[in-house]
Motif scaffolding. Structure first.
Motif, PDB file in Angstrom:
ATOM      1  N   CYS A  46       0.480  -1.614  -0.056  1.00 43.09           N
ATOM      2  CA  CYS A  46      -0.011   0.403  -0.054  1.00 43.09           C
ATOM      3  C   CYS A  46       0.643   1.075  -0.013  1.00 43.09           C
ATOM      4  O   CYS A  46       1.742   1.692   1.289  1.00 43.09           O
ATOM      5  N   HIS A  47       1.066   2.056  -0.513  1.00 39.17           N
ATOM      6  CA  HIS A  47       1.100   2.895  -0.898  1.00 39.17           C
ATOM      7  C   HIS A  47       0.933   4.564  -0.933  1.00 39.17           C
ATOM      8  O   HIS A  47       1.486   5.909  -0.307  1.00 39.17           O
ATOM      9  N   TYR A  48      -0.907   4.206  -0.814  1.00 36.99           N
ATOM     10  CA  TYR A  48      -1.503   5.534  -0.631  1.00 36.99           C
ATOM     11  C   TYR A  48      -3.565   5.254   0.403  1.00 36.99           C
ATOM     12  O   TYR A  48      -3.860   4.385  -0.280  1.00 36.99           O
ATOM     13  N   ASN A  49      -3.125   5.764   1.069  1.00 43.75           N
ATOM     14  CA  ASN A  49      -4.968   5.803   1.510  1.00 43.75           C
ATOM     15  C   ASN A  49      -5.476   6.491   2.453  1.00 43.75           C
ATOM     16  O   ASN A  49      -4.667   6.604   3.803  1.00 43.75           O
ATOM     17  N   LYS A  50      -6.078   7.612   1.276  1.00 43.76           N
ATOM     18  CA  LYS A  50      -6.776   8.966   1.735  1.00 43.76           C
ATOM     19  C   LYS A  50      -8.023   9.060   1.164  1.00 43.76           C
ATOM     20  O   LYS A  50      -8.640   8.390   0.090  1.00 43.76           O
ATOM     21  N   THR A  54      -7.430   4.134  -2.245  1.00 46.46           N
ATOM     22  CA  THR A  54      -6.429   3.059  -2.072  1.00 46.46           C
ATOM     23  C   THR A  54      -5.699   2.779  -2.982  1.00 46.46           C
ATOM     24  O   THR A  54      -5.842   2.976  -4.113  1.00 46.46           O
ATOM     25  N   THR A  71      -5.649   1.069  -7.789  1.00 43.10           N
ATOM     26  CA  THR A  71      -6.028   1.448  -7.199  1.00 43.10           C
ATOM     27  C   THR A  71      -7.932   1.034  -7.318  1.00 43.10           C
ATOM     28  O   THR A  71      -8.758   0.359  -7.486  1.00 43.10           O
ATOM     29  N   ASN A 202       7.015   7.539  -8.624  1.00 42.02           N
ATOM     30  CA  ASN A 202       6.659   7.806  -6.743  1.00 42.02           C
ATOM     31  C   ASN A 202       5.172   9.013  -7.062  1.00 42.02           C
ATOM     32  O   ASN A 202       4.277   8.705  -6.253  1.00 42.02           O
ATOM     33  N   SER A 205       1.509   6.987  -7.803  1.00 45.07           N
ATOM     34  CA  SER A 205       0.918   6.265  -6.406  1.00 45.07           C
ATOM     35  C   SER A 205       1.113   7.322  -5.983  1.00 45.07           C
ATOM     36  O   SER A 205      -0.524   7.265  -5.066  1.00 45.07           O
ATOM     37  N   GLN A 206       1.652   8.272  -5.397  1.00 46.43           N
ATOM     38  CA  GLN A 206       1.303   9.247  -4.305  1.00 46.43           C
ATOM     39  C   GLN A 206      -0.180  10.766  -5.027  1.00 46.43           C
ATOM     40  O   GLN A 206      -0.265  11.566  -4.086  1.00 46.43           O
ATOM     41  N   PRO A 210      -4.656   8.989  -7.773  1.00 47.51           N
ATOM     42  CA  PRO A 210      -5.791   8.923  -6.643  1.00 47.51           C
ATOM     43  C   PRO A 210      -6.896  10.230  -7.091  1.00 47.51           C
ATOM     44  O   PRO A 210      -7.700  10.140  -7.392  1.00 47.51           O
TER      45      PRO A 210
END
Length: 281
Positions: A46-50, A54, A71, A202, A205-206, A210
């Protein structure tokens, strides 16, 4: 459907191809396997969860490329069937997808499979990418799956103004989530035919992933009103008899092998060159 693809570089041959050489239309086992990949957490980082979104990756962390990106977004107030329409409707895509340069359907293989072209605006200073893919889809009760992988069509060879990228396997799983809501998974494994800078990977994913999922969700909210004004009854992905595409046979197609395409090195490009509009894209 290729919003994230130019930053994902896998190794190996296309998982969608049997015996490595045959172009074929995915069957129930392929759709089932894709669904399992979307829903499984095993082997995913997991790189991102907000805010209900995800992002995971699967692949070698020490490498500057990622083998797979997945995602997931929870879409309240958007029924699964609406999102399914959004992801099929090429006329609407030009309205919501600011990365698209050109997209069109080339021909029809069966009632639930076609071949299409898509060109994608990469963040400057990267070169723009394009794809020719075989796409197939399957409604599963209240859920839906759309899959694609790259093929070669003799009338749509690589162009000088684009880098021809290769989708090894890309797709969507749309799961109904109560009344009038759904969960969307997007999984992509693509060779962008270029050695990309680590900052691109990078950023995917960030930031890019999203943002892309939010765009699809917003497109789902606005689609019913748009469709009411744009040929509301026309949905050949639901009503195959409406399709006006020329018929294609599998014999006209061959697998798009990545190693037969030009490879470029963009690792030296600096993030400083990104324009403001690219950050907003």
């Amino acid at each position: 459907s290729e919003l994230l693809e130019a930053a994902v570089a896998p190794a190996g041959s296309a998982p969608m191809s049997r015996a490595g050489e045959m172009v074929y239309i995915p069957d129930d086992s392929d759709f089932s396997s894709f669904r399992e990949q979307c829903e499984s957490l095993e082997g995913w980082h997991c790189h991102y969860n907000k805010a209900g979104i995800t992002v995971w990756s699967q692949g070698q962390e020490e490498s500057c490329t990622v083998q797979k990106i997945k995602t997931r977004i929870s879409c309240k107030d958007v029924p699964a069937e609406t999102l399914y329409d959004v992801l099929h409707d090429t006329g609407y895509r030009k309205k919501w997808d600011s990365h698209v340069i050109e997209t069109y359907d080339i021909g029809r293989l069966t009632a639930n499979a076609d071949v299409g072209y898509y060109s994608w605006k990469c963040p400057s200073p990267l070169k723009n990418r394009d794809f020719v893919t075989l796409r197939s889809w399957l409604p599963l009760g209240d859920d839906y799956i759309i899959l694609n992988y790259s093929v070669k069509h003799p009338k749509f060879p690589p162009r000088k103004d684009f880098v021809r990228a290769v989708s090894l396997q890309t797709g969507y799983l749309i799961k109904a989530n109560g009344t009038g809501a759904c969960i969307l998974y997007y999984l992509t494994q693509v060779d962008p035919r270029g050695s990309l800078p680590k900052w691109v990977v990078n950023r995917v994913s960030q930031f890019v992933a999203p943002k892309a999922m939010k765009k699809i969700y917003k497109a789902g909210l606005k689609y019913p009103e748009w469709k009411r004004r744009h040929d509301p009854g026309y949905k050949p992905w639901v009503y195959p008899e409406q399709s006006t595409l020329p018929s294609l046979s599998l014999a006209e197609l061959s697998l798009q092998h990545a190693d037969s395409l030009e490879r470029i090195d963009e690792t030296g490009l600096s993030e400083d060159h990104l324009s403001t509009s690219d950050h907003e894209a």
